[in-house]
Design an enzyme around this catalytic site. Sequence first.
Site, PDB file in Angstrom:
ATOM      1  N   HIS A  21      10.503  41.737  -1.070  1.00 13.96           N
ATOM      2  CA  HIS A  21       9.501  41.659  -2.140  1.00 13.96           C
ATOM      3  C   HIS A  21       8.898  40.273  -2.293  1.00 13.96           C
ATOM      4  CE1 HIS A  21      11.652  45.345  -4.093  1.00 13.96           C
ATOM      5  NE2 HIS A  21      10.909  45.667  -3.063  1.00 13.96           N
ATOM      6  N   ASP A  52      14.381  35.271  -5.627  1.00 16.77           N
ATOM      7  CA  ASP A  52      14.866  33.991  -6.182  1.00 16.77           C
ATOM      8  C   ASP A  52      15.263  32.971  -5.118  1.00 16.77           C
ATOM      9  OD1 ASP A  52      17.942  35.717  -7.198  1.00 16.77           O
ATOM     10  OD2 ASP A  52      17.412  34.870  -5.247  1.00 16.77           O
ATOM     11  N   CYS A 110      -3.128  32.748  -2.142  1.00 17.98           N
ATOM     12  CA  CYS A 110      -4.465  32.602  -2.729  1.00 17.98           C
ATOM     13  C   CYS A 110      -5.135  33.972  -2.822  1.00 17.98           C
ATOM     14  CB  CYS A 110      -5.313  31.663  -1.860  1.00 17.98           C
ATOM     15  SG  CYS A 110      -7.012  31.555  -2.429  1.00 17.98           S
ATOM     16  N   GLU A 154      28.813  49.107 -11.900  1.00 16.09           N
ATOM     17  CA  GLU A 154      28.897  50.513 -12.353  1.00 16.09           C
ATOM     18  C   GLU A 154      28.298  51.388 -11.269  1.00 16.09           C
ATOM     19  OE1 GLU A 154      26.551  50.467 -15.924  1.00 16.09           O
ATOM     20  OE2 GLU A 154      24.678  50.325 -14.811  1.00 16.09           O
ATOM     21  N   SER A 192      20.164  48.861  -8.565  1.00 13.78           N
ATOM     22  CA  SER A 192      20.175  50.143  -9.289  1.00 13.78           C
ATOM     23  C   SER A 192      19.640  51.264  -8.404  1.00 13.78           C
ATOM     24  CB  SER A 192      19.310  50.022 -10.548  1.00 13.78           C
ATOM     25  OG  SER A 192      18.005  49.577 -10.183  1.00 13.78           O
TER      26      SER A 192
HETATM   27  C1  BV8 Z   1       5.233  50.867  -2.762  1.00 10.18           C
HETATM   28  C2  BV8 Z   1       8.841  42.125  -7.873  1.00 10.18           C
HETATM   29  C3  BV8 Z   1       3.618  52.113  -1.587  1.00 10.18           C
HETATM   30  C4  BV8 Z   1       8.710  41.305  -9.096  1.00 10.18           C
HETATM   31  C5  BV8 Z   1       9.602  44.372  -7.835  1.00 10.18           C
HETATM   32  C6  BV8 Z   1       3.624  55.212  -8.982  1.00 10.18           C
HETATM   33  C7  BV8 Z   1       2.627  54.274  -8.731  1.00 10.18           C
HETATM   34  C8  BV8 Z   1       2.807  53.250  -7.807  1.00 10.18           C
HETATM   35  C9  BV8 Z   1       4.007  53.167  -7.115  1.00 10.18           C
HETATM   36  C10 BV8 Z   1       4.982  54.085  -7.389  1.00 10.18           C
HETATM   37  C11 BV8 Z   1       4.813  55.116  -8.295  1.00 10.18           C
HETATM   38  N1  BV8 Z   1       5.955  55.843  -8.318  1.00 10.18           N
HETATM   39  C12 BV8 Z   1       6.849  55.314  -7.453  1.00 10.18           C
HETATM   40  C13 BV8 Z   1       6.270  54.269  -6.889  1.00 10.18           C
HETATM   41  C14 BV8 Z   1       6.849  53.412  -5.916  1.00 10.18           C
HETATM   42  C15 BV8 Z   1       7.373  52.183  -6.653  1.00 10.18           C
HETATM   43  C16 BV8 Z   1       8.722  52.531  -7.251  1.00 10.18           C
HETATM   44  O1  BV8 Z   1       9.681  52.618  -6.525  1.00 10.18           O
HETATM   45  N2  BV8 Z   1       8.786  52.733  -8.579  1.00 10.18           N
HETATM   46  C17 BV8 Z   1      10.070  53.098  -9.162  1.00 10.18           C
HETATM   47  C18 BV8 Z   1      10.229  52.404 -10.516  1.00 10.18           C
HETATM   48  C19 BV8 Z   1      10.137  54.619  -9.266  1.00 10.18           C
HETATM   49  N3  BV8 Z   1       7.498  51.187  -5.619  1.00 10.18           N
HETATM   50  C20 BV8 Z   1       6.464  50.388  -5.366  1.00 10.18           C
HETATM   51  O2  BV8 Z   1       5.435  50.336  -5.998  1.00 10.18           O
HETATM   52  C21 BV8 Z   1       6.666  49.523  -4.124  1.00 10.18           C
HETATM   53  N4  BV8 Z   1       5.524  49.671  -3.291  1.00 10.18           N
HETATM   54  O3  BV8 Z   1       5.921  51.852  -2.890  1.00 10.18           O
HETATM   55  O4  BV8 Z   1       4.058  50.852  -2.051  1.00 10.18           O
HETATM   56  C22 BV8 Z   1       2.892  52.777  -2.724  1.00 10.18           C
HETATM   57  C23 BV8 Z   1       1.757  52.172  -3.205  1.00 10.18           C
HETATM   58  C24 BV8 Z   1       1.034  52.837  -4.208  1.00 10.18           C
HETATM   59  C25 BV8 Z   1       1.479  54.066  -4.721  1.00 10.18           C
HETATM   60  C26 BV8 Z   1       2.671  54.640  -4.259  1.00 10.18           C
HETATM   61  C27 BV8 Z   1       3.386  53.986  -3.253  1.00 10.18           C
HETATM   62  C28 BV8 Z   1       6.815  48.069  -4.520  1.00 10.18           C
HETATM   63  C29 BV8 Z   1       8.154  47.883  -5.205  1.00 10.18           C
HETATM   64  C30 BV8 Z   1       8.401  46.398  -5.467  1.00 10.18           C
HETATM   65  C31 BV8 Z   1       8.203  46.118  -6.922  1.00 10.18           C
HETATM   66  N5  BV8 Z   1       8.563  44.724  -7.182  1.00 10.18           N
HETATM   67  N6  BV8 Z   1       9.835  43.113  -8.129  1.00 10.18           N
HETATM   68  C32 BV8 Z   1       9.769  40.299  -9.185  1.00 10.18           C
HETATM   69  O5  BV8 Z   1      10.887  40.571  -8.720  1.00 10.18           O
HETATM   70  O6  BV8 Z   1       9.449  39.234  -9.748  1.00 10.18           O
HETATM   71  S1  BV8 Z   1      10.717  45.507  -8.312  1.00 10.18           S
HETATM   72  C33 BV8 Z   1      12.098  44.840  -8.993  1.00 10.18           C
HETATM   73  O7  BV8 Z   1      13.019  45.948  -9.119  1.00 10.18           O
HETATM   74  C34 BV8 Z   1      12.830  43.838  -8.141  1.00 10.18           C
HETATM   75  O8  BV8 Z   1      12.126  43.369  -7.039  1.00 10.18           O
HETATM   76  C35 BV8 Z   1      14.050  44.558  -7.653  1.00 10.18           C
HETATM   77  O9  BV8 Z   1      14.137  44.422  -6.335  1.00 10.18           O
HETATM   78  C36 BV8 Z   1      13.758  45.961  -7.948  1.00 10.18           C
HETATM   79  C37 BV8 Z   1      15.009  46.780  -8.091  1.00 10.18           C
HETATM   80  O10 BV8 Z   1      15.785  46.229  -9.135  1.00 10.18           O
HETATM   81  P1  BV8 Z   1      17.300  45.787  -8.791  1.00 10.18           P
HETATM   82  O11 BV8 Z   1      17.263  44.638  -7.868  1.00 10.18           O
HETATM   83  O12 BV8 Z   1      18.073  46.974  -8.353  1.00 10.18           O
HETATM   84  O13 BV8 Z   1      17.756  45.265 -10.196  1.00 10.18           O
HETATM   85  P2  BV8 Z   1      18.156  46.142 -11.477  1.00 10.18           P
HETATM   86  O14 BV8 Z   1      18.133  45.229 -12.649  1.00 10.18           O
HETATM   87  O15 BV8 Z   1      17.369  47.412 -11.495  1.00 10.18           O
HETATM   88  O16 BV8 Z   1      19.675  46.572 -11.176  1.00 10.18           O
HETATM   89  C38 BV8 Z   1      20.678  45.577 -11.110  1.00 10.18           C
HETATM   90  C39 BV8 Z   1      21.912  46.262 -10.571  1.00 10.18           C
HETATM   91  O17 BV8 Z   1      22.932  45.286 -10.414  1.00 10.18           O
HETATM   92  C40 BV8 Z   1      22.465  47.329 -11.500  1.00 10.18           C
HETATM   93  O18 BV8 Z   1      22.869  48.443 -10.725  1.00 10.18           O
HETATM   94  C41 BV8 Z   1      23.684  46.647 -12.140  1.00 10.18           C
HETATM   95  O19 BV8 Z   1      24.705  47.585 -12.433  1.00 10.18           O
HETATM   96  C42 BV8 Z   1      24.123  45.735 -11.022  1.00 10.18           C
HETATM   97  N7  BV8 Z   1      24.842  44.523 -11.436  1.00 10.18           N
HETATM   98  C43 BV8 Z   1      24.620  43.772 -12.552  1.00 10.18           C
HETATM   99  N8  BV8 Z   1      25.465  42.704 -12.525  1.00 10.18           N
HETATM  100  C44 BV8 Z   1      26.185  42.791 -11.382  1.00 10.18           C
HETATM  101  C45 BV8 Z   1      25.791  43.943 -10.685  1.00 10.18           C
HETATM  102  N9  BV8 Z   1      26.328  44.310  -9.503  1.00 10.18           N
HETATM  103  C46 BV8 Z   1      27.282  43.515  -8.992  1.00 10.18           C
HETATM  104  N10 BV8 Z   1      27.719  42.383  -9.600  1.00 10.18           N
HETATM  105  C47 BV8 Z   1      27.200  41.998 -10.789  1.00 10.18           C
HETATM  106  N11 BV8 Z   1      27.644  40.876 -11.379  1.00 10.18           N
HETATM  107 ZN    ZN Z   2      -7.824  29.915  -0.904  1.00 13.37          ZN
END
Ligand code: BV8
Ligand code: ZN
Length: 289
Positions: free
Chosen positions: A144, A129, A152, A263, A237
């Site tokens: 990210h 953001d 492109c 949390e 998270s």
């Molecule tokens: C990779 C972009 C190598 C979009 C995001 C199977 C196939 C392919 C890949 C995988 C697979 N299994 C595992 C993987 C790896 C995968 C992964 O980790 N999956 C997870 C779900 C298991 N990772 C990837 O694919 C990464 N690349 O590994 O490449 C590879 C390649 C092929 C195959 C294997 C490996 C790429 C990951 C990036 C994905 N892109 N976003 C966009 O943002 O528009 S992910 C998205 O989730 C965000 O970017 C964010 O960064 C990410 C994590 O989320 P959080 O930021 O933690 O947010 P969330 O809502 O979850 O939590 C909020 C937290 O805040 C909570 O804890 C809450 O309690 C707290 N909170 C709320 N309010 C407050 C607060 N805390 C304090 N104050 C408050 N007020």
């Molecule tokens: Zn181009």
Amino acid sequence: MSVIPRSFYKHTKTLYYLRKFYSQNDFAKFKNVLNTAKQVVVLTGAGISAESGVPTFREPEGLWRKLEASILYNPVTFREDPGLVWEYYHYIRELVLKAQPNAGHIAVAQYERRHAAKKLVTVLTQNVDGLHARAGTRNFIELHGNMFKTRCTKCNEVLVNTDSPICPALAGTGSPTSDKLVSDIKEKDLPHCQKPDCGGLLRPHIIWFGEVLETSVVEKADIVMSECNVCLVVGTSSIVYPAAAFPTVMAAGGSIIAEFNIEPSPASPKFDFYFQGPSATTLPQALSD
Ligand code: BV8
Ligand code: ZN
């Protein structure tokens, strides 16, 4: 036969976690530790932007049109229906353009500024953001990517783009509550590369699931993590890799880890400090001198 009854061991475990919990949220103790640090890393996730009105990813109200993050942020979805993905990014770009950095972002930026002469503070953010930069943070790594950059799909040119809307066809689209899961925007009406010999379809310059982080980004992050003394893990998270593994990597290198979340996350018990509450409240407390 041991003179210590077996039940005592159970109590020691509880006592261990109680001591850890109560010492874990000691701001004065944390500030003493932070004062000695020369290299500080602030690893942030969507939670730090929650109080700026930006939805997080995994809370029910955070899901755009009830689409799971792993489906929406996926190159296959973009290939099959680029209009749908661009409708989401139009929605979130418009929301973020109207949002403001909150006290948590500002506390981090001011801490970096105040200690610039004797500490290196680096923000490693999973967020796309751009709110850390708008709060004044200078030294940050966007793991990210950024929703206000396009890439492109043909020539890979990356450009900053804050146009609102990014193209006329997206005006008035992207409602998060619509039940439409297919876009009727034609690809020719989506943003395209302006280079005369290209004209390729543009995508957000963001890392989606299944896509690898940019090598240069990972290399910079590795250097910062290898020299880190104290890491603040804010509003994540801790379930998306590789970022979710970063605190463990830094802890293995001797860093002190402090978590700031509303949390506990799965990783919380492993951390040295845990400050429960909204980061717009806890970060200013933890980072004030
Ligand atoms: C990779 C972009 C190598 C979009 C995001 C199977 C196939 C392919 C890949 C995988 C697979 N299994 C595992 C993987 C790896 C995968 C992964 O980790 N999956 C997870 C779900 C298991 N990772 C990837 O694919 C990464 N690349 O590994 O490449 C590879 C390649 C092929 C195959 C294997 C490996 C790429 C990951 C990036 C994905 N892109 N976003 C966009 O943002 O528009 S992910 C998205 O989730 C965000 O970017 C964010 O960064 C990410 C994590 O989320 P959080 O930021 O933690 O947010 P969330 O809502 O979850 O939590 C909020 C937290 O805040 C909570 O804890 C809450 O309690 C707290 N909170 C709320 N309010 C407050 C607060 N805390 C304090 N104050 C408050 N007020
Ligand atoms: Zn181009």
